[in-house]
Design a protein around this motif. Structure first.
Motif, PDB file in Angstrom:
ATOM      1  N   THR A  86       0.092  10.085   7.963  1.00 28.39           N
ATOM      2  CA  THR A  86       0.625  10.633   6.722  1.00 28.39           C
ATOM      3  C   THR A  86       0.798  12.135   6.893  1.00 28.39           C
ATOM      4  O   THR A  86       0.338  12.729   7.871  1.00 28.39           O
TER       5      THR A  86
ATOM      6  N   GLN B  51       0.860  -1.177   0.000  1.00 26.66           N
ATOM      7  CA  GLN B  51       0.000   0.000   0.000  1.00 26.66           C
ATOM      8  C   GLN B  51       0.901   1.233   0.000  1.00 26.66           C
ATOM      9  O   GLN B  51       1.773   1.376   0.853  1.00 26.66           O
TER      10      GLN B  51
ATOM     11  N   ASP C 197       2.757   2.844   2.984  1.00 25.51           N
ATOM     12  CA  ASP C 197       1.866   3.067   4.117  1.00 25.51           C
ATOM     13  C   ASP C 197       2.279   2.156   5.264  1.00 25.51           C
ATOM     14  O   ASP C 197       2.397   0.935   5.104  1.00 25.51           O
TER      15      ASP C 197
ATOM     16  N   GLU D 213      -2.654  13.796   6.898  1.00 24.70           N
ATOM     17  CA  GLU D 213      -3.388  13.552   8.125  1.00 24.70           C
ATOM     18  C   GLU D 213      -2.838  14.395   9.269  1.00 24.70           C
ATOM     19  O   GLU D 213      -3.583  14.957  10.066  1.00 24.70           O
TER      20      GLU D 213
ATOM     21  N   HIS E 108       1.354   5.565  -0.512  1.00 21.08           N
ATOM     22  CA  HIS E 108       0.858   6.934  -0.661  1.00 21.08           C
ATOM     23  C   HIS E 108       1.586   7.530  -1.870  1.00 21.08           C
ATOM     24  O   HIS E 108       2.760   7.885  -1.794  1.00 21.08           O
TER      25      HIS E 108
ATOM     26  N   THR F 115      -9.898   6.395  -8.336  1.00 15.88           N
ATOM     27  CA  THR F 115      -9.684   7.788  -7.946  1.00 15.88           C
ATOM     28  C   THR F 115      -8.692   8.426  -8.908  1.00 15.88           C
ATOM     29  O   THR F 115      -7.554   7.950  -9.046  1.00 15.88           O
TER      30      THR F 115
ATOM     31  N   PRO G  79      -3.244  11.314   0.966  1.00 15.72           N
ATOM     32  CA  PRO G  79      -3.572  10.804   2.301  1.00 15.72           C
ATOM     33  C   PRO G  79      -4.035   9.353   2.273  1.00 15.72           C
ATOM     34  O   PRO G  79      -3.935   8.646   3.267  1.00 15.72           O
ATOM     35  N   ARG G  80      -4.522   8.930   1.116  1.00 14.55           N
ATOM     36  CA  ARG G  80      -4.994   7.552   0.990  1.00 14.55           C
ATOM     37  C   ARG G  80      -3.959   6.721   0.242  1.00 14.55           C
ATOM     38  O   ARG G  80      -3.368   7.178  -0.733  1.00 14.55           O
ATOM     39  N   ALA G  81      -3.726   5.522   0.714  1.00 11.47           N
ATOM     40  CA  ALA G  81      -2.751   4.643   0.069  1.00 11.47           C
ATOM     41  C   ALA G  81      -3.467   3.700  -0.891  1.00 11.47           C
ATOM     42  O   ALA G  81      -4.612   3.290  -0.655  1.00 11.47           O
ATOM     43  N   PHE G  82      -2.785   3.346  -1.965  1.00 10.02           N
ATOM     44  CA  PHE G  82      -3.333   2.433  -2.971  1.00 10.02           C
ATOM     45  C   PHE G  82      -2.340   1.297  -3.218  1.00 10.02           C
ATOM     46  O   PHE G  82      -1.131   1.463  -3.117  1.00 10.02           O
TER      47      PHE G  82
ATOM     48  N   ASP H 180      -9.086   0.546  -6.232  1.00  8.66           N
ATOM     49  CA  ASP H 180      -9.307  -0.365  -5.103  1.00  8.66           C
ATOM     50  C   ASP H 180      -8.945  -1.785  -5.509  1.00  8.66           C
ATOM     51  O   ASP H 180      -8.890  -2.134  -6.700  1.00  8.66           O
TER      52      ASP H 180
END
Length: 292
Positions: free
Chosen positions: A281, A177, A275, A284, A179, A218, A243-246, A211
């Motif tokens: 992060t 995961q 992540d 955050e 960022h 996204t 801020p979101r991890a993929f 996802d």
């Protein structure tokens, strides 16, 4: 007559002590004068020695004072140099930490040797020229390279993945995961291209975070790969680091530089910071700081 004799004796008795005192003084004065003169000479000699010693001590004190002053100046200089060294160390440490952070964020997560793979189910078909006799003269299309070719550092001419048409997509499964911060695309120069052109290079590209189940995507950014610029071009993503991890990244090729049959992708790199569960992060932390 008897009266005169009596007066004479009286005078004699009166003058006798004076005479005796004179005789005593006349005989004793030289004896007292000799020790006094020696005493003065001794005092003069002692005073001169003491004065010489005092002057020598004064010179030594001045010399030691000068040495002490030089020592204090050296200490001050050493303190200044030490302070300068500490400042340099702080700067070097900050630069090292910054370089380390940049290195971490620029690490390539789309590398096959590190565990990255291609999600074949969500990736466009590979171009085949079996029915096109014209492309068979190009040796690198005799056996089409698979999509995971773009995950390997070998960008020798012909070692690309040709996707069908001038539009298509590839979905990369990252080994962790991440960022995401940026994406890098690499092509070859026209001078070394087997076809003599770079019209098959991708042009307009969109990047998506996907996802694991693929139901939600996204948009992370759009960019244009310019064949007139450097061969390796890095494109920062918006709001990076995200801020979101993929764990999945999709590259959607909207157009290429003029080849209607295929688009040749040589190398794709995905950058970001892994992540770590439980850690904040940058985004955050910023939100928490604003809220607090």
């Amino acid at each position: 007559m008897a009266l005169q004799k009596k007066r004479f004796l009286k005078v004699v008795f009166l003058l006798l002590p004076v005479a005796l005192a004179g005789v005593y003084c006349g005989t004793s004065l030289p004896a007292w004068t000799m020790p006094a003169k020696g005493l003065r000479e001794e005092l003069t000699r002692v005073s001169a020695a003491d004065l010489k010693t005092l002057r020598h001590s004064s010179a030594l004190l001045a010399e030691q004072t000068q040495k002490m002053q030089l020592l204090l100046e050296e200490v001050a200089q050493l303190r200044a140099e030490l302070s300068s060294v500490k400042e340099v160390q702080k700067v070097n440490q900050a630069a090292s930490e910054m370089a380390s952070e940049v290195y971490v964020q620029m690490s390539d997560w789309a590398l096959k040797s590190s565990g990255a793979t291609i999600d074949v189910q969500r990736t466009s078909e590979t171009y085949s020229c079996k029915e096109n006799w014209g492309c068979r003269v190009l040796w690198f299309f005799r056996t089409a390279n698979p999509p995971d070719t773009i995950l390997q550092p070998d960008v020798s001419p012909g070692n690309c993945w040709p996707l069908q048409g001038h539009q298509g997509q590839v979905v990369i499964r990252l080994p962790a995961q991440v960022h995401l911060t940026a994406v890098t695309v690499q092509h070859i120069a026209k001078e070394v291209s087997p076809s003599g052109t770079v019209i098959s290079a991708p042009r307009d590209v969109a990047v998506f975070g996907v996802d694991a189940d693929g139901e939600e995507e996204t948009l992370l950014g759009t960019f244009t790969y310019n064949v007139a610029k450097e061969l390796i071009q890095t494109f920062p993503l918006k709001n990076a680091p995200l801020p979101r991890a993929f764990s999945y990244v999709k590259l959607l090729v909207k157009s290429n530089w003029g080849n209607p049959a295929y688009t040749c992708i040589y190398r794709v790199q995905v950058h970001g910071k892994m992540d770590i569960p439980g850690s904040q992060t940058v985004a955050e932390a910023h939100v928490i700081q604003l809220g607090g």
